[in-house]
Scaffold this motif. Structure first.
Motif, PDB file in Angstrom:
ATOM      1  N   ASP A 516       0.831  -1.227   0.107  1.00 52.66           N
ATOM      2  CA  ASP A 516       0.031   0.051  -0.008  1.00 52.66           C
ATOM      3  C   ASP A 516       0.731   1.305   0.081  1.00 52.66           C
ATOM      4  OD1 ASP A 516       0.928   0.046   2.459  1.00 52.66           O
ATOM      5  OD2 ASP A 516      -0.782  -0.396   3.620  1.00 52.66           O
ATOM      6  N   GLY A 517       2.062   1.250  -0.266  1.00 50.70           N
ATOM      7  CA  GLY A 517       2.866   2.251  -0.507  1.00 50.70           C
ATOM      8  C   GLY A 517       3.636   2.576   0.966  1.00 50.70           C
ATOM      9  N   LEU A 518       3.425   1.968   2.090  1.00 52.13           N
ATOM     10  CA  LEU A 518       3.717   2.128   3.146  1.00 52.13           C
ATOM     11  C   LEU A 518       4.736   1.294   3.623  1.00 52.13           C
ATOM     12  CD1 LEU A 518       0.800   4.004   4.809  1.00 52.13           C
ATOM     13  CD2 LEU A 518       3.305   5.289   4.215  1.00 52.13           C
ATOM     14  N   PRO A 519       5.786   1.287   4.353  1.00 53.59           N
ATOM     15  CA  PRO A 519       6.509   0.234   4.963  1.00 53.59           C
ATOM     16  C   PRO A 519       5.885  -0.141   6.420  1.00 53.59           C
ATOM     17  CG  PRO A 519       7.680   2.335   5.791  1.00 53.59           C
ATOM     18  CD  PRO A 519       6.436   2.619   4.600  1.00 53.59           C
ATOM     19  N   GLY A 520       5.939  -1.420   6.823  1.00 52.49           N
ATOM     20  CA  GLY A 520       5.781  -1.867   8.126  1.00 52.49           C
ATOM     21  C   GLY A 520       4.322  -2.508   8.177  1.00 52.49           C
ATOM     22  N   ASN A 521       3.839  -3.169   9.207  1.00 52.90           N
ATOM     23  CA  ASN A 521       2.803  -3.952   9.265  1.00 52.90           C
ATOM     24  C   ASN A 521       1.940  -3.282  10.064  1.00 52.90           C
ATOM     25  OD1 ASN A 521       4.127  -6.188   7.960  1.00 52.90           O
ATOM     26  ND2 ASN A 521       5.134  -6.586   9.675  1.00 52.90           N
ATOM     27  N   GLU A 522       0.548  -3.956  10.047  1.00 49.56           N
ATOM     28  CA  GLU A 522      -0.505  -3.365  11.030  1.00 49.56           C
ATOM     29  C   GLU A 522      -1.352  -4.516  11.423  1.00 49.56           C
ATOM     30  OE1 GLU A 522      -2.605  -1.241   7.802  1.00 49.56           O
ATOM     31  OE2 GLU A 522      -3.865  -2.857   7.251  1.00 49.56           O
ATOM     32  N   GLY A 523      -2.073  -4.143  12.501  1.00 52.61           N
ATOM     33  CA  GLY A 523      -2.738  -5.183  13.115  1.00 52.61           C
ATOM     34  C   GLY A 523      -4.197  -5.645  12.412  1.00 52.61           C
ATOM     35  N   ALA A 524      -5.160  -6.269  12.932  1.00 51.64           N
ATOM     36  CA  ALA A 524      -6.282  -6.589  12.374  1.00 51.64           C
ATOM     37  C   ALA A 524      -7.409  -5.754  12.662  1.00 51.64           C
ATOM     38  CB  ALA A 524      -6.915  -8.153  12.938  1.00 51.64           C
ATOM     39  N   PHE A 525      -8.234  -5.371  11.623  1.00 51.41           N
ATOM     40  CA  PHE A 525      -9.131  -4.113  11.732  1.00 51.41           C
ATOM     41  C   PHE A 525     -10.521  -4.706  12.550  1.00 51.41           C
ATOM     42  CE2 PHE A 525      -8.372  -0.188   9.498  1.00 51.41           C
ATOM     43  CZ  PHE A 525      -6.975   0.115   9.521  1.00 51.41           C
ATOM     44  N   VAL A 526     -10.603  -3.840  13.715  1.00 51.86           N
ATOM     45  CA  VAL A 526     -11.925  -4.132  14.322  1.00 51.86           C
ATOM     46  C   VAL A 526     -13.250  -4.071  13.426  1.00 51.86           C
ATOM     47  CG1 VAL A 526     -13.348  -3.564  16.273  1.00 51.86           C
ATOM     48  CG2 VAL A 526     -10.915  -3.629  16.589  1.00 51.86           C
ATOM     49  N   LEU A 527     -13.207  -3.048  12.586  1.00 46.93           N
ATOM     50  CA  LEU A 527     -14.477  -2.911  11.723  1.00 46.93           C
ATOM     51  C   LEU A 527     -14.512  -4.068  10.859  1.00 46.93           C
ATOM     52  CD1 LEU A 527     -16.816  -1.106  10.915  1.00 46.93           C
ATOM     53  CD2 LEU A 527     -14.990  -0.022   9.294  1.00 46.93           C
ATOM     54  N   CYS A 528     -13.150  -4.353  10.185  1.00 43.57           N
ATOM     55  CA  CYS A 528     -13.536  -5.712   9.286  1.00 43.57           C
ATOM     56  C   CYS A 528     -13.735  -6.723  10.087  1.00 43.57           C
ATOM     57  CB  CYS A 528     -11.959  -5.717   8.661  1.00 43.57           C
ATOM     58  SG  CYS A 528     -11.324  -4.239   7.510  1.00 43.57           S
ATOM     59  N   SER A 529     -13.588  -7.298  11.129  1.00 49.35           N
ATOM     60  CA  SER A 529     -14.090  -8.334  11.757  1.00 49.35           C
ATOM     61  C   SER A 529     -15.648  -8.097  12.038  1.00 49.35           C
ATOM     62  CB  SER A 529     -13.551  -8.413  13.197  1.00 49.35           C
ATOM     63  OG  SER A 529     -12.129  -8.440  13.284  1.00 49.35           O
ATOM     64  N   CYS A 530     -16.212  -7.062  12.335  1.00 52.86           N
ATOM     65  CA  CYS A 530     -17.607  -6.649  12.290  1.00 52.86           C
ATOM     66  C   CYS A 530     -18.161  -7.013  10.741  1.00 52.86           C
ATOM     67  CB  CYS A 530     -17.870  -5.352  12.652  1.00 52.86           C
ATOM     68  SG  CYS A 530     -17.549  -4.993  14.389  1.00 52.86           S
ATOM     69  N   TRP A 531     -17.684  -6.413   9.805  1.00 54.05           N
ATOM     70  CA  TRP A 531     -18.098  -6.777   8.543  1.00 54.05           C
ATOM     71  C   TRP A 531     -18.120  -8.208   8.310  1.00 54.05           C
ATOM     72  CZ3 TRP A 531     -14.369  -3.089   5.410  1.00 54.05           C
ATOM     73  CH2 TRP A 531     -14.786  -1.703   5.611  1.00 54.05           C
ATOM     74  N   PHE A 532     -17.024  -9.008   8.591  1.00 59.51           N
ATOM     75  CA  PHE A 532     -17.038 -10.487   8.658  1.00 59.51           C
ATOM     76  C   PHE A 532     -18.220 -11.062   9.302  1.00 59.51           C
ATOM     77  CE2 PHE A 532     -15.363 -14.897   9.380  1.00 59.51           C
ATOM     78  CZ  PHE A 532     -15.290 -14.914   8.093  1.00 59.51           C
ATOM     79  N   VAL A 533     -18.514 -10.560  10.516  1.00 57.27           N
ATOM     80  CA  VAL A 533     -19.642 -10.987  11.292  1.00 57.27           C
ATOM     81  C   VAL A 533     -20.953 -10.842  10.499  1.00 57.27           C
ATOM     82  CG1 VAL A 533     -20.831 -10.841  13.471  1.00 57.27           C
ATOM     83  CG2 VAL A 533     -18.793 -10.933  13.554  1.00 57.27           C
ATOM     84  N   ASN A 534     -21.135  -9.537  10.005  1.00 56.93           N
ATOM     85  CA  ASN A 534     -22.450  -9.545   9.422  1.00 56.93           C
ATOM     86  C   ASN A 534     -22.521 -10.102   7.991  1.00 56.93           C
ATOM     87  OD1 ASN A 534     -22.092  -7.240  11.364  1.00 56.93           O
ATOM     88  ND2 ASN A 534     -21.738  -5.652   9.694  1.00 56.93           N
ATOM     89  N   ALA A 535     -21.487 -10.482   7.511  1.00 57.99           N
ATOM     90  CA  ALA A 535     -21.448 -11.165   6.016  1.00 57.99           C
ATOM     91  C   ALA A 535     -22.067 -12.809   6.508  1.00 57.99           C
ATOM     92  CB  ALA A 535     -20.216 -11.415   5.371  1.00 57.99           C
TER      93      ALA A 535
END
Length: 620
Positions: A516-535
């Protein structure tokens, strides 16, 4: 007083505020973040961003202690209980909500009460105005000490004897059971205001208690379940992030809390993102906070009224400011060495085509609930849809605001489809003048284009952008917004592929795995976890959704607060905190689970469920 740890876990903080600004309170009684007079203003206290130069305001025992904390029931009044070997004391922190109580809003109240035995306590205030850049003077005055810079000042008012040394204000006092001391931080404009601390506390508790979500034992609450209290806390967080003057909702009250400890993924979130609009309005309306939903809706509709569609920005200041120039505060070391510390956000100047679909989602949601559009508003909505018709096939920076160049993001295309789809619905349902034939033709072109270029047959899933095999959690929203039905095999294949590739430990969902054009990592997104639950829930996999949602909620802190991300390896929270979109996600996931369990909703069916009922897919 024991020396504080340099940096406490992000999730250890509580939050208080007055509907104009917020403060983060550590479990040791230290306020380590406090911008003033507004959320997006420079800080007075910022130890969370630099333990040495940021400034803090601490009240706590002088000896070793243990702590537990809680909010006064259904309020944003925070209690920190200190347990020492000699006794117990409770520190109560709050600010009166602006315009809601008969007390000055620019006063931070701290009440210390000994409830058992005896406790020796200390006060330690080190103000650092303008993110620690401003020269500060400290002078003893009647009733306390005045700290002042050229632009701001605070008066520390207390009956405790105070001393000034090396840029700090300190004092010690002892309390026995039943005794109380008030410590007030009067900010600019409230130095001479009449205050009644006991009345301020009583009125503040009364306001919050009466304001929030209420349901009785006989009510068919859409949020019924073991998560009900978490939903109520999320509602209170959203209100705390709502600016009293404008109705705008900040993404978070902080800046530069890192998504990657020691890395550069540090952003200023003290602004309003228009993409939050649809899902925020949905959450607020279903919680019954109608006035806030309307205020927020009116705020961004007014923004759209004063800007041509091509100049509408992805985000604005809480007063509608468009100039959010991003700057680096090089003198601050950042949370645990995470540099740079940023103020402002250059994403405001990005092209993000998804925002138009999210705006139309919000308009549609409000219209379903009876809010009429006047002629001028409809003209502006029509202009937006016409603009989308012209630009949908162009690349953009996407919902995740990548800084590696524009692409043809699938989610952006789908949200352009949403703008056309909801525009057509609004025009037809309300008999509004619109070039329906052209809109319908473009809507079908977008659908065909996404199905041809955004779906990877080999993977069996929708991808992040055209020509790649990168998966993206935004694909979980395609059925939610009505682009395809839940029982479509491509939707189910996408859910399964995301489960396999982006999900860790059943509930931690990454946004994507790709450059994505930036170095380093990131954690899991809480919002994405909610989207997964919704789906899962809306696909008929109800028990699986419920189980994973309950697992996610275990990672909220004991106060019910959550940041933007969670580290799947450690469970630590990452990113700005508390995060509005994370809490919106919790509210809407609880709503969808209530929906599939047959609970009556206070408004129309959840947005996007326009192609029939959710699919019934047997749980495995």
């Amino acid at each position: 007083m024991p020396e504080p740890e340099a940096y406490l876990p992000i999730e250890s903080y509580g939050v208080i505020g007055n509907l104009e600004t917020c403060a983060l309170v550590a479990p040791n009684g230290s306020i380590d973040w406090f911008p003033f007079p507004h959320l997006e203003s420079p800080s007075i206290l910022a130890a969370i961003l630099d333990a040495e130069r940021g400034g803090r305001f601490r009240i706590g025992p002088t000896t070793r202690f243990e702590t537990n904390r809680r909010y006064v029931d259904d309020t944003n009044v925070l209690e920190t209980i200190f347990h020492t070997s000699d006794g117990t004391a409770t520190l109560t922190d709050f600010m009166p909500p602006a315009g809601q109580v008969d007390q000055p809003k620019k006063v931070l109240y701290r009440k210390v009460t000994c409830t058992d035995g005896a406790v020796d306590l200390a006060i330690d205030l080190e103000p650092q105005f303008d993110y620690g850049r401003a020269a500060t003077t400290l002078d003893s005055v009647d009733g306390g000490v005045l700290a002042a810079s050229e632009a701001e000042r605070v008066l520390l008012e207390t009956p405790v004897d105070l001393e000034i040394e090396d840029g700090r204000i300190t004092g010690e006092f002892s309390l026995e059971a039943g005794e109380t001391v008030w410590v007030l931080l009067r900010c600019t404009g409230a130095e001479d205001a009449n205050t009644d601390p006991d009345a301020a506390l009583e009125e503040t508790i009364e306001y919050w208690t009466e304001w929030g979500h209420h349901c009785g034992p006989d009510d068919d609450c859409a949020f019924e379940g073991p998560w009900h209290d978490d939903v109520v806390r999320s509602e209170l967080v959203l209100k705390l992030l709502t600016h009293a003057e404008s109705g705008a909702i900040a993404a978070a009250p902080t800046t530069s809390l890192p998504e990657d400890i020691g890395g550069v993924r540090n952003w200023d979130y003290r602004f309003n993102w228009l993409r939050d609009a649809g899902f925020t309005v949905q959450a607020l309306m279903n919680l019954g906070t109608v006035a806030e939903a309307i205020d927020y809706f009116e705020w961004f509709v007014d923004l759209c009224q004063t800007a041509d569609p091509e100049t509408i920005q992805p985000l604005y200041g809480l007063h509608g400011e468009a100039d959010l120039e991003e700057r680096k505060l090089e003198h601050l070391e950042g949370y645990r060495g995470s540099r740079p510390v940023r103020v402002g956000n250059e994403a405001a100047q990005q092209r993000q085509l998804d925002i138009y679909g999210e705006l139309l989602l919000a308009v549609d949601e409000m219209c379903q609930r009876g809010r009429a559009l006047n002629d001028d508003e409809w003209v502006r909505i029509r202009d937006i849809v016409d603009y989308v018709r012209d630009v949908w096939d162009e690349p953009d920076a996407g919902i995740w605001e990548v800084r590696g160049g524009n692409k043809h993001f699938v989610y952006s295309k789908v949200m352009c489809w949403v703008a056309l789809d909801r525009g057509i619905e609004l025009a037809c349902e309300r008999d509004r003048d619109a070039p329906l034939e052209g809109w319908q033709e473009t809507r079908e072109r977008i659908r065909a284009d996404v199905l041809e270029n955004g779906y990877d047959e080999e993977i069996g899933a929708f991808v992040q952008s055209y020509g790649t095999s990168v998966l993206d959690a935004t694909a979980l929203l395609l059925p939610v917004v009505g682009f395809l039905p839940f029982d479509d095999e491509r939707v189910q294949g996408t859910i399964d592929a995301i489960d396999e590739r982006l999900v860790t430990d059943d509930i931690f969902v990454a946004r994507y795995h790709g450059d994505d054009g930036l170095p380093g990592n990131e954690g899991a997104f809480v919002l994405c976890s909610c989207w997964f639950v919704n789906a899962l829930a809306l696909s008929g996999r109800v028990e699986d959704a419920r189980s994973r949602f309950e697992s996610l909620l275990e990672y909220l802190n004991p106060l019910g607060l959550v940041a933007e991300e969670i580290d799947p390896e450690t469970g630590a929270q990452l990113g700005n905190y508390p995060q509005a979109f994370s809490h919106i996600g919790i509210v809407n996931s609880a709503l969808y689970l209530g929906y599939v369990h047959g609970h009556e909703l206070p408004g129309p069916d959840p947005m996007g469920i326009r192609l029939g009922d959710p699919a019934v897919v047997p749980d495995e």
